[in-house]
Write a protein that holds these residues in place. Structure first.
Motif, PDB file in Angstrom:
ATOM      1  N   ARG A  15       1.123  -1.181   0.088  1.00 57.36           N
ATOM      2  CA  ARG A  15      -0.018  -0.003  -0.030  1.00 57.36           C
ATOM      3  C   ARG A  15       1.000   1.390  -0.122  1.00 57.36           C
ATOM      4  NH1 ARG A  15      -3.605   1.933   4.990  1.00 57.36           N
ATOM      5  NH2 ARG A  15      -1.593   2.134   5.709  1.00 57.36           N
ATOM      6  N   SER A  25      -3.284   3.612  -1.983  1.00 59.85           N
ATOM      7  CA  SER A  25      -3.528   2.747  -2.826  1.00 59.85           C
ATOM      8  C   SER A  25      -2.832   1.353  -2.956  1.00 59.85           C
ATOM      9  CB  SER A  25      -2.671   3.344  -4.235  1.00 59.85           C
ATOM     10  OG  SER A  25      -3.392   4.466  -4.697  1.00 59.85           O
ATOM     11  N   ASP A  36      -0.760  -0.017  -9.606  1.00 54.71           N
ATOM     12  CA  ASP A  36      -1.678   0.224  -8.631  1.00 54.71           C
ATOM     13  C   ASP A  36      -2.934  -0.678  -9.057  1.00 54.71           C
ATOM     14  OD1 ASP A  36      -3.931   1.253  -7.462  1.00 54.71           O
ATOM     15  OD2 ASP A  36      -3.662   3.361  -8.051  1.00 54.71           O
ATOM     16  N   THR A  38      -5.629  -0.977  -7.327  1.00 55.52           N
ATOM     17  CA  THR A  38      -6.905  -0.572  -6.100  1.00 55.52           C
ATOM     18  C   THR A  38      -8.098  -1.002  -7.191  1.00 55.52           C
ATOM     19  OG1 THR A  38      -5.559   1.189  -5.318  1.00 55.52           O
ATOM     20  CG2 THR A  38      -7.913   1.129  -5.014  1.00 55.52           C
ATOM     21  N   PRO A  43     -10.694  -2.692  -2.429  1.00 59.25           N
ATOM     22  CA  PRO A  43     -10.051  -1.301  -2.342  1.00 59.25           C
ATOM     23  C   PRO A  43      -9.039  -1.282  -1.208  1.00 59.25           C
ATOM     24  CG  PRO A  43     -12.224  -1.659  -1.310  1.00 59.25           C
ATOM     25  CD  PRO A  43     -12.156  -2.781  -2.077  1.00 59.25           C
ATOM     26  N   THR A  44      -8.810  -2.328  -0.359  1.00 56.59           N
ATOM     27  CA  THR A  44      -7.858  -2.332   0.749  1.00 56.59           C
ATOM     28  C   THR A  44      -7.119  -3.580   0.538  1.00 56.59           C
ATOM     29  OG1 THR A  44      -8.910  -3.192   2.378  1.00 56.59           O
ATOM     30  CG2 THR A  44      -9.409  -0.877   1.999  1.00 56.59           C
TER      31      THR A  44
END
Length: 90
Positions: A15, A25, A36, A38, A43-44
Motif C-alpha cells: 500500500r 492505493s 496500482d 486498487t 479497495p484495501t
C-alpha cells in the motif's frame, strides 16, 4: 543504505500513499513496475488478504503502472529498516 532486493519470483502486495488518488492505493510489483491494482472489488490490502486466493488475485488483477520498483526502492528500504515501535502514518 540498507540493501533491499526482491526475489525474482513471487507475488508482492503493498500500500502506498497516492497524491493522484488523494489517499492510499493498493499496489503490486510486476516486471520491475509498481502497479496500482486498487479496485472496487478490492479497495484495501485487507480485502485482498481475506480472499480465498489472494496471490491469484494479485497476479491477475488489472492495474495501472505508476512507477518502477527501482524508484520505489527508497520507500521500501525506509519501511524495511524502520523500528516496529516507530509508527508510520500513511
Amino acid at each position: 543504505m540498507t540493501e533491499f532486493n526482491l526475489p525474482a519470483d513471487g507475488v508482492f502486495l503493498g500500500r502506498i500513499w497516492s497524491p493522484q488518488a488523494g489517499g492510499p492505493s493498493v499496489v503490486t510489483i510486476r516486471d520491475g513496475a509498481v502497479v496500482d491494482i486498487t479496485s472496487r472489488q478490492a479497495p484495501t490490502v485487507r480485502d485482498i488478504c481475506e480472499m480465498d486466493d489472494p496471490a491469484g488475485y494479485v497476479s491477475t488483477a488489472g492495474g495501472m503502472p505508476i512507477g518502477t520498483s527501482l524508484s520505489a526502492k527508497g520507500w521500501l528500504v525506509t519501511l524495511a529498516s524502520r523500528p516496529v515501535e516507530d509508527p508510520l502514518d500513511l
